[in-house]
Scaffold this motif. Sequence first.
Motif, PDB file in Angstrom:
ATOM      1  N   ASP A   1       0.841  -1.196   0.000  1.00 31.27           N
ATOM      2  CA  ASP A   1       0.000   0.000   0.000  1.00 31.27           C
ATOM      3  C   ASP A   1       0.875   1.244   0.000  1.00 31.27           C
ATOM      4  O   ASP A   1       2.067   1.186   0.302  1.00 31.27           O
ATOM      5  CB  ASP A   1      -1.003   0.019   1.150  1.00 31.27           C
ATOM      6  CG  ASP A   1      -0.353  -0.011   2.520  1.00 31.27           C
ATOM      7  OD1 ASP A   1       0.779   0.474   2.673  1.00 31.27           O
ATOM      8  OD2 ASP A   1      -0.988  -0.515   3.462  1.00 31.27           O
ATOM      9  N   HIS A   2       0.247   2.329  -0.400  1.00 31.11           N
ATOM     10  CA  HIS A   2       0.930   3.621  -0.429  1.00 31.11           C
ATOM     11  C   HIS A   2      -0.114   4.692  -0.169  1.00 31.11           C
ATOM     12  O   HIS A   2      -1.159   4.717  -0.813  1.00 31.11           O
ATOM     13  CB  HIS A   2       1.598   3.855  -1.789  1.00 31.11           C
ATOM     14  CG  HIS A   2       2.504   5.033  -1.794  1.00 31.11           C
ATOM     15  ND1 HIS A   2       3.811   4.963  -1.398  1.00 31.11           N
ATOM     16  CD2 HIS A   2       2.272   6.325  -2.123  1.00 31.11           C
ATOM     17  CE1 HIS A   2       4.370   6.163  -1.493  1.00 31.11           C
ATOM     18  NE2 HIS A   2       3.448   7.009  -1.933  1.00 31.11           N
ATOM     19  N   SER A   3       0.177   5.563   0.796  1.00 33.69           N
ATOM     20  CA  SER A   3      -0.778   6.613   1.157  1.00 33.69           C
ATOM     21  C   SER A   3      -0.415   7.945   0.537  1.00 33.69           C
ATOM     22  O   SER A   3       0.761   8.300   0.438  1.00 33.69           O
ATOM     23  CB  SER A   3      -0.832   6.758   2.680  1.00 33.69           C
ATOM     24  OG  SER A   3      -1.403   5.607   3.251  1.00 33.69           O
ATOM     25  N   PHE A   4      -1.447   8.656   0.152  1.00 35.68           N
ATOM     26  CA  PHE A   4      -1.353  10.004  -0.376  1.00 35.68           C
ATOM     27  C   PHE A   4      -2.292  10.871   0.461  1.00 35.68           C
ATOM     28  O   PHE A   4      -3.133  10.338   1.194  1.00 35.68           O
ATOM     29  CB  PHE A   4      -1.783  10.037  -1.846  1.00 35.68           C
ATOM     30  CG  PHE A   4      -0.929   9.172  -2.736  1.00 35.68           C
ATOM     31  CD1 PHE A   4       0.233   9.663  -3.312  1.00 35.68           C
ATOM     32  CD2 PHE A   4      -1.288   7.847  -2.983  1.00 35.68           C
ATOM     33  CE1 PHE A   4       1.031   8.862  -4.105  1.00 35.68           C
ATOM     34  CE2 PHE A   4      -0.499   7.038  -3.780  1.00 35.68           C
ATOM     35  CZ  PHE A   4       0.665   7.546  -4.345  1.00 35.68           C
ATOM     36  N   PRO A   5      -2.216  12.186   0.344  1.00 34.12           N
ATOM     37  CA  PRO A   5      -3.115  13.029   1.149  1.00 34.12           C
ATOM     38  C   PRO A   5      -4.597  12.742   0.903  1.00 34.12           C
ATOM     39  O   PRO A   5      -5.411  12.887   1.805  1.00 34.12           O
ATOM     40  CB  PRO A   5      -2.747  14.455   0.716  1.00 34.12           C
ATOM     41  CG  PRO A   5      -1.334  14.357   0.255  1.00 34.12           C
ATOM     42  CD  PRO A   5      -1.219  12.985  -0.369  1.00 34.12           C
ATOM     43  N   PHE A   6      -4.947  12.318  -0.301  1.00 34.12           N
ATOM     44  CA  PHE A   6      -6.364  12.167  -0.662  1.00 34.12           C
ATOM     45  C   PHE A   6      -6.829  10.721  -0.769  1.00 34.12           C
ATOM     46  O   PHE A   6      -8.020  10.467  -0.923  1.00 34.12           O
ATOM     47  CB  PHE A   6      -6.647  12.895  -1.976  1.00 34.12           C
ATOM     48  CG  PHE A   6      -5.749  12.449  -3.105  1.00 34.12           C
ATOM     49  CD1 PHE A   6      -6.122  11.428  -3.945  1.00 34.12           C
ATOM     50  CD2 PHE A   6      -4.508  13.046  -3.296  1.00 34.12           C
ATOM     51  CE1 PHE A   6      -5.295  11.002  -4.972  1.00 34.12           C
ATOM     52  CE2 PHE A   6      -3.671  12.640  -4.320  1.00 34.12           C
ATOM     53  CZ  PHE A   6      -4.066  11.607  -5.158  1.00 34.12           C
ATOM     54  N   GLU A   7      -5.914   9.757  -0.714  1.00 36.79           N
ATOM     55  CA  GLU A   7      -6.313   8.352  -0.823  1.00 36.79           C
ATOM     56  C   GLU A   7      -5.157   7.449  -0.417  1.00 36.79           C
ATOM     57  O   GLU A   7      -4.007   7.866  -0.362  1.00 36.79           O
ATOM     58  CB  GLU A   7      -6.744   7.997  -2.255  1.00 36.79           C
ATOM     59  CG  GLU A   7      -5.597   7.963  -3.246  1.00 36.79           C
ATOM     60  CD  GLU A   7      -5.991   7.553  -4.659  1.00 36.79           C
ATOM     61  OE1 GLU A   7      -6.966   6.804  -4.838  1.00 36.79           O
ATOM     62  OE2 GLU A   7      -5.309   8.000  -5.592  1.00 36.79           O
ATOM     63  N   THR A   8      -5.502   6.193  -0.159  1.00 39.20           N
ATOM     64  CA  THR A   8      -4.503   5.149   0.028  1.00 39.20           C
ATOM     65  C   THR A   8      -4.726   4.105  -1.048  1.00 39.20           C
ATOM     66  O   THR A   8      -5.863   3.672  -1.273  1.00 39.20           O
ATOM     67  CB  THR A   8      -4.625   4.495   1.421  1.00 39.20           C
ATOM     68  OG1 THR A   8      -4.357   5.497   2.403  1.00 39.20           O
ATOM     69  CG2 THR A   8      -3.625   3.357   1.584  1.00 39.20           C
ATOM     70  N   LEU A   9      -3.657   3.732  -1.725  1.00 38.37           N
ATOM     71  CA  LEU A   9      -3.717   2.677  -2.732  1.00 38.37           C
ATOM     72  C   LEU A   9      -3.250   1.380  -2.091  1.00 38.37           C
ATOM     73  O   LEU A   9      -2.241   1.362  -1.383  1.00 38.37           O
ATOM     74  CB  LEU A   9      -2.816   3.020  -3.922  1.00 38.37           C
ATOM     75  CG  LEU A   9      -3.148   4.292  -4.680  1.00 38.37           C
ATOM     76  CD1 LEU A   9      -2.100   4.555  -5.749  1.00 38.37           C
ATOM     77  CD2 LEU A   9      -4.535   4.207  -5.297  1.00 38.37           C
ATOM     78  N   THR A  10      -3.978   0.299  -2.348  1.00 33.07           N
ATOM     79  CA  THR A  10      -3.669  -1.005  -1.769  1.00 33.07           C
ATOM     80  C   THR A  10      -3.670  -2.048  -2.869  1.00 33.07           C
ATOM     81  O   THR A  10      -4.566  -2.055  -3.725  1.00 33.07           O
ATOM     82  CB  THR A  10      -4.722  -1.388  -0.703  1.00 33.07           C
ATOM     83  OG1 THR A  10      -4.730  -0.391   0.323  1.00 33.07           O
ATOM     84  CG2 THR A  10      -4.432  -2.750  -0.088  1.00 33.07           C
TER      85      THR A  10
END
Length: 197
Positions: A182-191
């Motif tokens: 996973d990788h988090s961004f200010p507007f979403e987390t991708l998994t």
Amino acid sequence: MDLQERRGIETDVYQPAEDSRLLADAVCERLANVGDGPGGGRTVLEVGTGSGYVAGRIAAETDARVIASDLNPHAVRQAREVGIETVRADLVSPFVDGAFDAVAFNPPYLPTEPDTEWDDWMERALSGGEDGRAIIDPFLASVGRVLAPGGVVYLLVSSLADVDAVAECAGEEGFSAAAVADHSFPFETLTVLELFR
């Protein structure tokens, strides 16, 4: 192909971004840690290949035979131009039962209101419908058919499309789900979910 044609393809085809890199990294790492599939080699399908980036990475970094598919004819052409064996297809519809040891998919997942959608190839590459799962749910309903025994699915999901709801839908289709990256961004987390039976 002249520059104008190239620019037209690139505006009609999803190009690699953070989600593409996360999926490619996860699939390559996971495939490096498993044994060969039936017949001594593995066959991997990337659904919705876009530019062919993920399929190309898998082909270059693993011993798998990689086939890619996309509904977008511009994407099919671009992926073929970079040497990826590519088929124009809607999800997994043209493939035979049990053909793949792994399937990777970075689906359209951005929630989009129907009255704000526009009808072009980039919209189709991005829009996941009102809940972000308009393409994910049909994919989960059909992908099991093309998996070989012991096969796995690597599905990139955004928190915007509700990862728990996707895992629940996968469970209804007979899959167990584990988050493998996973990788988090200010507007979403991708998994990246690994789905297996």
